[in-house]
Scaffold this motif. Structure first.
Motif: not given
Length: 242
Positions: A80, A83-84, A87, A93, A95, A104, A186-187, A189-190, A194
């Motif tokens: 995360l 990822f953050k 982002k 895109h 994940s 991406s 949060e993990y 969700a991304n 999924k």
């Protein structure tokens, strides 16, 4: 925070682990390499990188003062943090491909290798991170890409490093405060693919279909199969075909 910068090394994870066993190492000690001659990934894979174009580093996290009941939360937190970071750079895109590759769209741009150090209990962890940043060619790696390939921009490696460290500290604090479900939610969700129909290959090489619905606290992937059966798989048991 102590940052050690090296020109070339076989593996930043190996270098940092040797340091741990030879001397006291401060929390969040970082080893960065311009080039790795034997960079390692999950399941014994190698990580190839052009000299000076990508971000390759290992981070020492002291866990001696905490009880880490489920080590996979460390993997989720680090995933995360990266990822953050990406982002915020407007990489599209994004994940997390279980367990901890950053994609991406369907291209891999980051890999993570976590090696735990156990002294009676989980004492510390060495977190190896490789981010494809400014490299533009990946021979024989059709699923690999880089930030520069995706956006056309050139990036400062030190800035990305500092941001990853900042977010890693923030997610580590969440875990230390007991907010495990916040990190896990949060993990999940991304997670890549999924709740989408996906094809998997088992250890025998057989293909089957299912839906990724989440992970367990032990890090196993939860897949919804036919007849509403949910099965849990570890990394050696299943491969997501994409």
């Amino acid at each position: 925070m102590h940052i050690i910068k090296l020109d070339a090394i076989d593996s930043t994870n190996s270098f940092l682990k040797e340091m741990i066993y030879a001397q006291e190492v401060a929390d969040y000690t970082i080893v960065v390499a311009q080039h790795q001659t034997n960079g390692r990934g999950q399941m014994g894979t190698t990580w190839d990188s052009d000299r000076g174009k990508n971000l390759m580093f290992s981070m020492f996290k002291d866990l001696s003062a905490y009880v880490v009941e489920f080590p996979f939360y460390i993997s989720m937190a680090v995933s995360l943090a990266i990822f953050k970071t990406l982002k915020a750079l407007c990489i599209p895109h994004l994940s997390i491909k279980w367990p901890n590759d950053i994609l991406s769209a369907d291209k891999k741009i980051c890999g993570i290798l976590i090696e735990n150090v156990i002294k009676n209990k989980l004492n510390s962890t060495v977190i190896g991170i490789g981010v494809n940043v400014n490299q533009t060619e990946f021979k024989n790696l059709p699923k690999a890409s880089s930030l520069k390939n995706i956006t056309g921009m050139h990036y400062d490696l030190d800035e990305i490093l500092q941001t990853i460290i900042k977010h890693t500290k923030a997610y580590s604090l969440l875990l230390q405060q007991g907010n495990h479900e916040v990190v896990k939610n949060e993990y999940e969700a991304n997670l890549f693919r999924k709740n989408k129909p996906s094809t998997f290959k088992n250890a025998k090489g057989d293909l089957f279909s299912g839906f990724i619905i989440g992970v367990t606290k032990y890090g196993k992937l939860q897949v919804l199969l036919e007849d509403e059966i949910v099965k849990k798989y570890d990394l050696k048991e299943i491969t997501l075909m994409y």
